[in-house]
Design an enzyme around this catalytic site. Sequence first.
Site, PDB file in Angstrom:
ATOM      1  N   HIS A 149      14.143   4.068  -2.726  1.00 14.41           N
ATOM      2  CA  HIS A 149      12.749   3.900  -3.439  1.00 14.41           C
ATOM      3  C   HIS A 149      13.249   3.938  -4.828  1.00 14.41           C
ATOM      4  CE1 HIS A 149      10.960   5.645   0.317  1.00 14.41           C
ATOM      5  NE2 HIS A 149      10.228   4.443   0.187  1.00 14.41           N
TER       6      HIS A 149
ATOM      7  N   LYS B 115      15.033  -3.835   3.325  1.00 17.90           N
ATOM      8  CA  LYS B 115      15.044  -2.819   4.925  1.00 17.90           C
ATOM      9  C   LYS B 115      13.885  -3.321   5.882  1.00 17.90           C
ATOM     10  CE  LYS B 115      13.701   0.835   6.334  1.00 17.90           C
ATOM     11  NZ  LYS B 115      13.160   1.523   7.203  1.00 17.90           N
TER      12      LYS B 115
ATOM     13  N   MET C 166       4.955   4.929   0.582  1.00 13.89           N
ATOM     14  CA  MET C 166       4.368   5.695   1.465  1.00 13.89           C
ATOM     15  C   MET C 166       4.845   7.132   1.241  1.00 13.89           C
ATOM     16  SD  MET C 166       2.997   3.936   5.046  1.00 13.89           S
ATOM     17  CE  MET C 166       4.615   4.168   5.781  1.00 13.89           C
TER      18      MET C 166
ATOM     19  N   GLY D 132      11.328  -3.378  -0.544  1.00 13.41           N
ATOM     20  CA  GLY D 132      12.807  -3.361  -0.107  1.00 13.41           C
ATOM     21  C   GLY D 132      13.007  -4.102   1.045  1.00 13.41           C
TER      22      GLY D 132
ATOM     23  N   GLN E 216      -2.343   1.033   8.784  1.00  9.44           N
ATOM     24  CA  GLN E 216      -1.134   0.300   9.599  1.00  9.44           C
ATOM     25  C   GLN E 216      -0.483   0.921  10.491  1.00  9.44           C
ATOM     26  OE1 GLN E 216       0.786   0.518   5.175  1.00  9.44           O
ATOM     27  NE2 GLN E 216       2.842   0.614   6.639  1.00  9.44           N
TER      28      GLN E 216
ATOM     29  N   SER F 174      15.880   5.563   5.072  1.00  4.96           N
ATOM     30  CA  SER F 174      14.453   5.397   5.490  1.00  4.96           C
ATOM     31  C   SER F 174      14.110   6.830   5.738  1.00  4.96           C
ATOM     32  CB  SER F 174      14.360   4.768   6.871  1.00  4.96           C
ATOM     33  OG  SER F 174      13.180   4.922   7.402  1.00  4.96           O
TER      34      SER F 174
HETATM   35  O1  PAF Z   1       6.873  -0.101   3.258  1.00  2.00           O
HETATM   36  C1  PAF Z   1       5.792   0.794   2.952  1.00  2.00           C
HETATM   37  O2  PAF Z   1       6.282   1.892   2.618  1.00  2.00           O
HETATM   38  C2  PAF Z   1       4.560   0.544   3.326  1.00  2.00           C
HETATM   39  O3  PAF Z   1       4.421  -0.493   4.379  1.00  2.00           O
HETATM   40  C3  PAF Z   1       3.818  -0.180   2.153  1.00  2.00           C
HETATM   41  C4  PAF Z   1       4.216  -1.593   1.672  1.00  2.00           C
HETATM   42  C5  PAF Z   1       3.932   0.830   0.967  1.00  2.00           C
HETATM   43  C6  PAF Z   1       2.376  -0.525   2.333  1.00  2.00           C
HETATM   44  O4  PAF Z   1       1.646   0.763   3.015  1.00  2.00           O
END
Ligand code: PAF
Length: 298
Positions: A40, A160, A33, A158, A72, A196
């Site tokens: 990342h 996490k 995201m 990840g 989400q 994070s």
């Molecule tokens: O972990 C995340 O950054 C998000 O939940 C993901 C897997 C990219 C889905 O939007």
Amino acid sequence: MEPLPIVRTVADLRSRVARWRQAGESVALVPTMGALHAGHLELVRHARRLASPGASPGTCRVVASVFVNPTQFAPHEDFDRYPRDEAGDAAKLASAGCDLMYLPDAVEMYPPGFATSIVMAGPAGGMCGVARPLMFNGVALVVTKLFGQVQPDVAVFGEKDYQQLQVVRRFTRDLDLPVRVEGMPTVREADGLALSSRNAYLTPAERHRAPELYRALQTAVAALERGSPVATVLADVRARLAAAGFERVDYVELRDASTLEPLERTGPPARLLVAAWMGRTRLIDNVAVPGFDGRDSV
Ligand code: PAF
């Protein structure tokens, strides 16, 4: 350094991936995201290694998607204030050896008339599934779409977000999606705080106290390994977090490491997972609890 190619539409993404496929290259996906951090970038490096084990780096391509997925987030959650940094993300991905940044907008991902949803059960139950009831259905939907759009050989997530990783593994199996799902260990700051994007919300004083989350988990694993009763250990974690200034603990749970069934005693390989609030920031973390044969702690 070459600027990182960016595509914003499914059509452009597909034509890039098709060219790689014609050249016999494999493809790895790192869904994100954005607001990228060193964790990342480790996913990107790991993805490259996984997609072509033993082969030269040129035979594998890594796509990183950056999309703050509205499905989400619940209306009261941090969708609007979630950190966004397109230029910074592109530079970081280029430095980590990523080949392509996929940056769809909400209309590309969910065009007018979009009418499909996925309802997750199993590992989505409890923990973050209670505190954030929309989250795993939204993750399942967007990751299924990303798998369809990129059609990667492997996708890397990840640890996490351990519950999310198990949810992704579950729906990938359930829906027969031809993608290998791989987890990667959590990357931490020197003081133990899990990296994070949401750490950016912490004030300096909160940031100072936040590593107590990981320390409490480590102490708890040591206690479980000594045979301390699970209920006592979980209560101790809560007390320690309260003392460290966490205003609310959403959950502290011991779960089976693969099914995420709740465990009341140690035995099978397990995971100790926690979510707690430091000021306005909800932090999550988890650690492995090795399996023991014949242990009888209650
Ligand atoms: O972990 C995340 O950054 C998000 O939940 C993901 C897997 C990219 C889905 O939007």
